[in-house]
Design a protein around this motif. Structure first.
Motif, PDB file in Angstrom:
ATOM      1  N   TYR A 279       0.838  -1.213   0.000  1.00 18.02           N
ATOM      2  CA  TYR A 279       0.000   0.000   0.000  1.00 18.02           C
ATOM      3  C   TYR A 279       0.868   1.257   0.000  1.00 18.02           C
ATOM      4  O   TYR A 279       0.626   2.197  -0.763  1.00 18.02           O
ATOM      5  N   ALA A 280       1.901   1.271   0.860  1.00 20.27           N
ATOM      6  CA  ALA A 280       2.755   2.464   0.971  1.00 20.27           C
ATOM      7  C   ALA A 280       3.556   2.687  -0.305  1.00 20.27           C
ATOM      8  O   ALA A 280       3.749   3.829  -0.738  1.00 20.27           O
ATOM      9  N   LEU A 281       4.042   1.603  -0.932  1.00 20.17           N
ATOM     10  CA  LEU A 281       4.781   1.739  -2.185  1.00 20.17           C
ATOM     11  C   LEU A 281       3.893   2.359  -3.259  1.00 20.17           C
ATOM     12  O   LEU A 281       4.307   3.293  -3.972  1.00 20.17           O
ATOM     13  N   ALA A 282       2.667   1.851  -3.386  1.00 21.94           N
ATOM     14  CA  ALA A 282       1.754   2.382  -4.396  1.00 21.94           C
ATOM     15  C   ALA A 282       1.383   3.833  -4.096  1.00 21.94           C
ATOM     16  O   ALA A 282       1.336   4.674  -5.000  1.00 21.94           O
ATOM     17  N   LYS A 283       1.136   4.140  -2.823  1.00 19.80           N
ATOM     18  CA  LYS A 283       0.765   5.503  -2.443  1.00 19.80           C
ATOM     19  C   LYS A 283       1.856   6.498  -2.789  1.00 19.80           C
ATOM     20  O   LYS A 283       1.560   7.651  -3.149  1.00 19.80           O
ATOM     21  N   ASN A 284       3.107   6.064  -2.709  1.00 18.11           N
ATOM     22  CA  ASN A 284       4.228   6.968  -2.984  1.00 18.11           C
ATOM     23  C   ASN A 284       4.726   6.876  -4.422  1.00 18.11           C
ATOM     24  O   ASN A 284       5.816   7.369  -4.736  1.00 18.11           O
ATOM     25  N   GLY A 285       3.941   6.238  -5.285  1.00 21.54           N
ATOM     26  CA  GLY A 285       4.213   6.282  -6.719  1.00 21.54           C
ATOM     27  C   GLY A 285       5.186   5.251  -7.247  1.00 21.54           C
ATOM     28  O   GLY A 285       5.697   5.409  -8.367  1.00 21.54           O
ATOM     29  N   TYR A 286       5.451   4.177  -6.514  1.00 17.72           N
ATOM     30  CA  TYR A 286       6.389   3.153  -6.976  1.00 17.72           C
ATOM     31  C   TYR A 286       5.634   1.997  -7.608  1.00 17.72           C
ATOM     32  O   TYR A 286       4.572   1.579  -7.116  1.00 17.72           O
ATOM     33  N   SER A 287       6.195   1.471  -8.690  1.00 15.34           N
ATOM     34  CA  SER A 287       5.551   0.356  -9.388  1.00 15.34           C
ATOM     35  C   SER A 287       5.939  -0.992  -8.796  1.00 15.34           C
ATOM     36  O   SER A 287       5.234  -1.984  -8.992  1.00 15.34           O
ATOM     37  N   GLU A 288       7.063  -1.054  -8.066  1.00 18.12           N
ATOM     38  CA  GLU A 288       7.497  -2.322  -7.493  1.00 18.12           C
ATOM     39  C   GLU A 288       6.559  -2.758  -6.368  1.00 18.12           C
ATOM     40  O   GLU A 288       6.018  -1.932  -5.643  1.00 18.12           O
ATOM     41  N   ASP A 289       6.386  -4.075  -6.231  1.00 17.98           N
ATOM     42  CA  ASP A 289       5.696  -4.593  -5.066  1.00 17.98           C
ATOM     43  C   ASP A 289       6.730  -5.146  -4.091  1.00 17.98           C
ATOM     44  O   ASP A 289       7.935  -5.117  -4.353  1.00 17.98           O
ATOM     45  N   PHE A 290       6.268  -5.643  -2.934  1.00 20.32           N
ATOM     46  CA  PHE A 290       7.205  -6.099  -1.909  1.00 20.32           C
ATOM     47  C   PHE A 290       8.032  -7.290  -2.379  1.00 20.32           C
ATOM     48  O   PHE A 290       9.207  -7.400  -2.018  1.00 20.32           O
ATOM     49  N   ASN A 291       7.447  -8.175  -3.180  1.00 23.96           N
ATOM     50  CA  ASN A 291       8.203  -9.332  -3.657  1.00 23.96           C
ATOM     51  C   ASN A 291       9.413  -8.905  -4.474  1.00 23.96           C
ATOM     52  O   ASN A 291      10.516  -9.459  -4.325  1.00 23.96           O
ATOM     53  N   THR A 292       9.224  -7.920  -5.343  1.00 20.76           N
ATOM     54  CA  THR A 292      10.346  -7.419  -6.140  1.00 20.76           C
ATOM     55  C   THR A 292      11.363  -6.722  -5.253  1.00 20.76           C
ATOM     56  O   THR A 292      12.571  -6.909  -5.405  1.00 20.76           O
ATOM     57  N   LEU A 293      10.871  -5.921  -4.316  1.00 17.24           N
ATOM     58  CA  LEU A 293      11.756  -5.227  -3.371  1.00 17.24           C
ATOM     59  C   LEU A 293      12.595  -6.235  -2.586  1.00 17.24           C
ATOM     60  O   LEU A 293      13.815  -6.073  -2.451  1.00 17.24           O
ATOM     61  N   PHE A 294      11.950  -7.285  -2.080  1.00 18.13           N
ATOM     62  CA  PHE A 294      12.647  -8.268  -1.255  1.00 18.13           C
ATOM     63  C   PHE A 294      13.684  -9.027  -2.082  1.00 18.13           C
ATOM     64  O   PHE A 294      14.801  -9.266  -1.608  1.00 18.13           O
ATOM     65  N   ARG A 295      13.354  -9.380  -3.310  1.00 18.41           N
ATOM     66  CA  ARG A 295      14.309 -10.060  -4.195  1.00 18.41           C
ATOM     67  C   ARG A 295      15.526  -9.179  -4.446  1.00 18.41           C
ATOM     68  O   ARG A 295      16.674  -9.644  -4.357  1.00 18.41           O
TER      69      ARG A 295
END
Length: 557
Positions: A279-295
């Protein structure tokens, strides 16, 4: 460390709070009160203790376990009073304003109608430095064990063995849990997953500047813990040193790459855990999700190489030399070699596998259970240290083959980073079979390769023998210990003296007799045993109380 509690009926509780009587109990310095504590954490497994108020400000009440406080010498009491005075002043003027300006505040006032935060200092079991309890924010009618204050708990060991400049972090860590109870629990009727709550709080050591100097800092301790044992799982957070180290480094990465607002907005979301980060990533305009971030974070932990891209390294100068040590498999450089391995992977865990050696065409056959959601990242590294990152996932198939030509010739190593993100059993069996066919075609080539390897090993052995001889020939002159010694110190003369005294005076505690000057696991374990022998809290930190005993027993004063 926040104490988990059962879910509460927040509407009912809100009504109780709304119609609760407004009161502030009379308090004066040296007055005593009875408080509930967590028996799982208390050193003596108590669930209730008597505590004395020793210091009060406009924002803070400092209580200390009465029995423990009265057991101290007058000098030790004065030293602790001085540390608390300094802590209170710094926290109120610097840490607290920065915390609340960014994350919001705890309940002000709480059920007790008191704007102060209560700090109860009492002896805790080993590895517990502090905690906070959501139940304390509730009226006694909602929970019989509530202290009915906005309250945190700190280990007495912090005020004995922690360098003064680091103490404030522990208070800030627990205060953020209070804020989380208020922001997440009261405002949005939810309780965050423990890994994310601890990630925010532990990151405070960097956020508030306590890690600006790496030596002796919380960050240094976290890095050492993860190097020694990189096993962790976000969703099975057990509070081990590795767990705290992992979530700290993850928070460092999130703030560096996406900003502090990800931690803030995930706290204020009515979602929890990974969903709140998405939710926070999307709210701040990022296209990545947590799975991509964690990888990407797993890759950064392994290589920490900005030449791969800005997402694969840390910007913090104190992290520039940090890298995970992967589990390494070495294949023979001749003949046909095959290695089969199985590994159970927990959800969102770090697993790093390195395959090296061999010579020829490498094939790695991998397999995950059916219906497992996974991402398998594999990275090949060539002779010039160039890296190629590729990924397969359950969208492709649950099993497949990775092929590398000229392995051991043009390609030095292959790294596997298996990650499972969902499985009905909570863990999954990852299987891989690495096979390489050697390109060695005759005995003379084989003999030449073996001779080269033997020469390398002989050179390494000669170097190690020379270092050992130099160490054994060093004359060490020791006298009274006058400063704190702690985990992570390297090539330190006082640590050498400590190890020498332990080896000579306490051989049953420090039987290995290594005198390296490095304060690592063996030395810490020996100090813990020494502290237990003389009735001190077994923290492993060679601080003021331990020094007094050691100087008396070893030097006679």
């Amino acid at each position: 460390m926040a104490k988990k509690t059962k879910n509460w009926k927040f509407i009912f509780i809100s009504m109780l709070i709304l119609f609760a009587p407004l009161f502030v109990s009379a308090q004066s310095i040296n007055s005593q009160s009875v408080f509930y504590v967590e028996s799982d954490y208390d050193y003596y497994s108590r669930n209730q203790i008597n505590a004395i108020l020793i210091y009060q400000t406009n924002k803070l009440n400092f209580y200390i376990d009465t029995n423990w406080w009265q057991s101290l010498t007058f000098t030790d009491q004065n030293n602790i009073n001085a540390k608390i005075f300094s802590l209170a002043s710094y926290f109120e003027n610097y840490d607290y304003p920065k915390i609340t300006a960014t994350f919001g505040s705890e309940a002000i006032p709480g059920y007790d109608n008191d704007t102060r935060i209560y700090i109860l200092i009492h002896p805790l079991k080993e590895n517990f430095l502090g905690y906070a309890r959501f139940v304390d924010s509730l009226p006694a009618s909602a929970n019989n064990f509530s202290n009915q204050h906005e309250m945190v708990y700190l280990n007495t060991a912090i005020f004995l063995d922690t360098p003064p400049q680091q103490i404030g972090y522990y208070l800030a860590h627990e205060v953020l849990h209070l804020i989380s109870f208020n922001q997440k629990g009261i405002f949005v009727n939810s309780e965050d997953e423990r890994w994310l709550a601890e990630a925010r709080s532990d990151y405070f050591s960097t956020f508030l500047g306590y890690n600006n100097n790496l030596a002796g800092s919380i960050l240094e301790k976290r890095l050492n813990a993860l190097r020694q044992n990189p096993n962790f799982s976000l969703l099975e957070f057990k509070g081990t040193n590795s767990d705290y180290a992992a979530v700290h480094l993850l928070a460092e990465y999130i703030v560096e790459k996406y900003g502090i607002k990800i931690l803030v907005d995930s706290l204020r979301s009515n979602l929890t855990g990974i969903a709140s980060v998405n939710y926070a990533l999307a709210k701040n305009g990022y296209s990545e999700d947590f799975n991509t971030l964690f990888r990407n974070w797993l890759i950064a932990m392994l290589f920490n190489d900005c030449s791969l891209g800005k997402l694969y390294c840390f910007d913090n100068p104190n992290l520039s030399n940090f890298r995970i040590y992967p589990y390494t498999t070495y294949l023979p450089e001749y003949g046909t070699a095959s290695l089969t391995a199985n590994s159970y992977l927990n959800l969102y865990a770090g697993t790093w596998i390195k395959i090296s050696g061999g010579r020829g065409d490498l094939k790695v056959y991998y397999e995950f259970p059916q219906d497992t959601q996974f991402v398998l990242t594999y990275i090949s590294v060539d002779k010039a240290n160039n890296k190629k990152i590729e990924t397969v996932s359950n969208k492709d198939n649950n099993k497949g083959t990775i092929s590398i030509s000229d392995f051991g010739v043009n390609i030095n190593a292959l790294y596997l980073l298996p990650l499972i993100t969902n499985n009905s059993a909570g863990s999954a069996l990852f299987k891989y079979d690495a096979q390489v066919s050697s390109s060695v075609s005759n005995n003379s080539t084989l003999i030449e390769m073996l001779n080269q390897r033997i020469a390398q090993l002989k050179a390494q052995l000669a170097m190690l023998v020379a270092q050992l001889n130099a160490t054994n020939q060093t004359t060490i002159s020791c006298s009274r210990f006058q400063r704190d010694l702690y985990y992570g110190l390297k090539n330190d003369n006082d640590v050498k003296c400590l190890q020498k005294m332990l080896s000579e005076k306490e051989p049953s505690i420090y039987g290995g007799g290594l005198i390296t000057g490095n304060f690592l696991d063996l030395t810490k374990a020996a100090i813990q045993k020494y502290q237990q022998k003389y009735g001190l809290p077994p923290t492993g930190y060679f601080g003021p109380l331990t020094r007094v005993v050691a100087n008396r027993e070893w030097f006679g004063y």
